[in-house]
Scaffold this active site. Structure first.
Site, PDB file in Angstrom:
ATOM      1  CB  CYS A   1      29.345  34.346  36.626  1.00  7.23           C
ATOM      2  SG  CYS A   1      27.976  33.440  35.870  1.00  7.23           S
TER       3      CYS A   1
ATOM      4  CB  CYS B   1      29.457  51.413  38.944  1.00  9.49           C
ATOM      5  SG  CYS B   1      30.128  49.830  39.482  1.00  9.49           S
TER       6      CYS B   1
END
Length: 750
Positions: A659, A711
């Site tokens: 990934c 985030c």
């Protein structure tokens, strides 16, 4: 089509005769083929051949049909595949049939047209077509490659015109065409005499002679190299350049390091397959290496070597000979035996053999340390170090000294680097990085700085330092502050660090009984530090790691301090750049201990995660010969990604490596956005009674992958979605796909 039909007719008639012979009975008159029946059969065969060619050559260019395939079409396709095998694959017993020869002849013509078009585009004779695909040429070359399987096919393919065409594609073709052309040449080039070939570098109507195919192949190898030129005497940053930047229009096109490696294997193979090619390659290599003797006397500044074509070819020769010690020894012996090139005329008679031999330092008197000067007053040859020490007193500083320029050349290879040493020139080629470094070896007589090499006087000498022979440049002063103050019994200074328990062995090759018990030394004072690749080991305080390899102390400290590149935790930085063993040295313990403690922490978590995901039963690391055979920890740390939490400073799991690779993560990430599940606001209420918060995980907001990033204080991202957050953030909530969802909000089936 008419041509194929004619050839097909001949092939069909021959098959009919063979079948009649097998039956050993004359066919009944009533079964004799009529003209109409024969024409129909030939037409059908011609159609099959036509379909074969189009399906093989244009398969990647033809649009796929969405209509369902009929059973009859599948059967017909199967028959065509059998026909493909019959036409393209050669029977070792029967050899090439007439039909096969004709088909490959047509392929030859198409390749020549494509090569001419590619060459004209690269050389600027015709405008480059926008988005032009190389698939057609690649498919044609793939069919040629299948012809190289058999000996008959290689012999048929080895024609002068075809080899010339393939050579022109070595430097002008696209990367995948180059990767296909060079293996074909490796199988057929030795069939052609080199005198029958013309170098693609040769220009029709030129007054210069054809440089030859060997020089052309060496030039292709040189196109992949990066050259760093530095002058130790003149202050200034090293100059880095490539062949294309230094010599314009010498050879158009691009050559990657991978293709250059294949070309090197091609040259080595030619030397082993043909005596004619062997003699040609060895003669060309010897002349190019010998030419360095002339260049060292003509070139004043080492930064000028990049503009000399033969110097680039000599670098390629170093690469070619690097794996053959016998060849290297032969070159060294032949260079010793040959008289200097400039002493062949009557005005400059040949020198006696003793004048061309290496002179050794009289003060060392060990037969190893090479002399750099002849002192007319002292009447003895001296190395650079002895020259500085002996002429340090004021009464001797004005002695007249002349530099010794011998015609001796020494080639050696060790630790993945090929080196050439001359009196005034030192060249090193890092075979792993395709990078060459050249610098002046000529010592300047008199008092000079130990590190930067500039001449010292009363105005630029750092007199307050304990270490002598250091200028007042701040960089040199910093090096002197960390340098060892001891001197070896042989008279050479120790190039190690200060207050080291065990001094660095003498890097000039001197050994004594005390040093014989130390770690084996495989590098010398002129070797470049393989971390910075800009300065030699003698130009800065160095250390010898427990594995035996030597590097600049400051370079290793900076390497360990910067740690891994990117967001994912890796430990390649903490291993020796040469042998890949752990970086260990007494002066580095404060840096290495936290690194290896972190390693053990990540290792333990990775093994638990491996078992949790059921990957501990994978057969990969249980297969003998596998990279991680019997090493489940190495397998786990390679496959699983761990990141450093910005708040608790502990590693946490962030998904599998595949990934992260797919995301193509950037190096300019914000470490503050890496937060583990236990440190995310609001997670204090979620706590496992057994493992605490260490194994808390969150799902990515935009897909079903495990979140790695947290985030904006609100949003969880996996690695791929984090790289594409700008686009994903603009997607309305109602337009997002429902589970299951792949990275970057891609809908998955199921």
């Amino acid at each position: 089509t008419d041509t194929v039909a004619r050839v097909s007719k001949q092939w069909y008639q021959r098959r009919v005769r063979e079948k009649e012979k097998e039956k050993e009975t004359p066919p009944p008159s009533k079964t004799i083929l009529t003209r109409k029946m024969l024409d129909q059969s030939v037409s059908k065969l011609a159609l099959d051949v036509f379909r074969l060619l189009t399906s093989q050559i244009f398969s990647g260019l033809m649009p796929e049909s969405n209509a369902p395939e009929e059973p009859s079409a599948r059967a017909h396709s199967s028959n065509l595949r059998e026909h493909v095998a019959a036409l393209l694959f050669i029977d070792e017993k029967l050899g090439l049939s007439d039909l096969q020869r004709h088909i490959f002849g047509l392929i030859f013509q198409e390749i020549q047209r494509e090569a001419q078009e590619i060459n004209n585009s690269v050389k600027g004779k015709t405008p480059v077509t926008a988005n032009k695909s190389d698939l057609y040429c690649f498919e044609l070359l793939s069919m040629l490659h299948s012809l190289c399987v058999s000996k008959e096919g290689r012999a048929f393919l080895a024609s002068r015109l075809m080899v010339q065409t393939l050579l022109s594609l070595v430097h002008t073709g696209t990367p995948r065409i180059q990767r296909l052309v060079v293996p074909i040449l490796r199988k057929i080039l030795h069939y052609i005499a080199p005198s029958n070939l013309q170098s693609p570098m040769f220009k029709e109507g030129s007054e210069t002679a054809d440089p030859g195919v060997v020089h052309f192949l060496l030039a292709c190898v040189a196109k992949s190299l990066q050259l760093q030129m530095r002058d130790r005497i003149a202050k200034g940053a090293p100059i880095e350049t490539t062949l294309d930047q230094s010599i314009e229009n010498m050879l158009p096109g691009q050559v990657s390091g991978e293709v250059a490696t294949e070309i090197v294997l091609l040259l080595r193979g030619l030397r082993n397959q043909s005596n004619v090619w062997k003699q040609l390659i060895e003669d060309a290599s010897l002349k190019l290496i010998e030419n360095l003797k002339r260049l060292q006397k003509v070139v004043v500044n080492p930064t000028m070597y990049g503009s000399i074509s033969n110097f680039w070819l000599a670098l390629s020769v170093l690469w070619v000979v690097s794996d053959d010690n016998a060849w290297i020894e032969s070159l060294n012996e032949k260079c010793k035996a040959l008289a200097p090139a400039e002493s062949a005329d009557a005005s400059n008679p040949p020198k006696p053999p003793e004048e061309t031999k290496i002179q050794f330092c009289s003060n060392h008197d060990d037969g190893v340390t090479e002399a750099a000067f002849n002192c007319d007053s002292c009447r003895m040859p001296l190395c650079g170090e002895c020259d500085r020490v002996i002429h340090l007193p004021k009464v001797r500083r004005n002695h007249q000294r002349t530099a010794i320029i011998s015609d001796m050349i020494k080639i050696d290879v060790h630790e993945g680097c090929a080196r050439v040493k001359l009196s005034t020139l030192f060249v090193i080629l890092d075979l792993g990085r395709n990078k060459a470094i050249t610098q002046s070896r000529q010592e300047q007589g008199g008092y000079k700085c130990r590190f930067c090499g500039q001449n010292l006087n009363a105005n630029n000498t750092a007199a307050e330092l304990v270490l002598p022979s250091v200028c007042n440049e701040q960089e040199c002063r910093d090096k002197a502050a960390n340098s060892c103050l001891k001197t070896h019994p042989c008279g050479h200074p120790c190039y190690g660090i200060r207050d080291e328990k065990e001094c660095l062995p003498c890097l000039h090759g001197c050994e004594n009984e005390k040093e014989q018990s130390k770690k084996k030394r495989t590098q010398d004072h002129e070797d470049m530090c393989m971390v910075c690749c800009t300065e030699s080991l003698a130009e800065a305080p160095s250390i010898q790691l427990n594995c035996g390899h030597i590097f600049h102390h400051l370079c290793v400290v900076q390497l360990l301090s910067k740690r891994w590149n990117g967001a994912r935790i890796t430990f390649g930085f903490a291993h020796c750049p040469i042998c890949k063993q752990r970086v260990e040295h007494e002066s580095l313990n404060a840096l290495t201990k936290p690194i290896w403690d972190l390693y053990e922490d990540v290792k333990a978590k990775a093994l638990i995660r491996l078992e949790y995901m059921g990957l501990d039963k994978e057969a990969e690391f249980k297969v003998p010969g596998h990279l991680y055979h019997n090493d489940p920890a190495g397998f786990a740390m390679d496959r699983l990604c761990y990141y450093m939490c910005a708040k608790c400073k502990k590693p946490y799991f962030g998904g599998e490596k595949q990934c992260a690779v797919a995301a193509a993560a950037k190096d300019d990430f914000n470490p503050e956005e890496l937060v583990c599940g236990g440190c995310i606001p609001g997670s204090s209420e979620q706590n496992c009674p057994k493992h605490g918060k260490d194994y808390l995980e969150y799902k990515c907001r935009y897909c079903c992958s495990v979140a790695v990033w947290f985030c904006f204080g609100t949003t969880h991202f996996c690695e791929p979605c984090h790289q594409d957050f700008s686009r994903l953030g603009d997607i309305p909530k109602e337009d997002l796909p429902v589970c299951p969802v792949g990275p970057k909000a891609s809908k998955l089936s199921g």
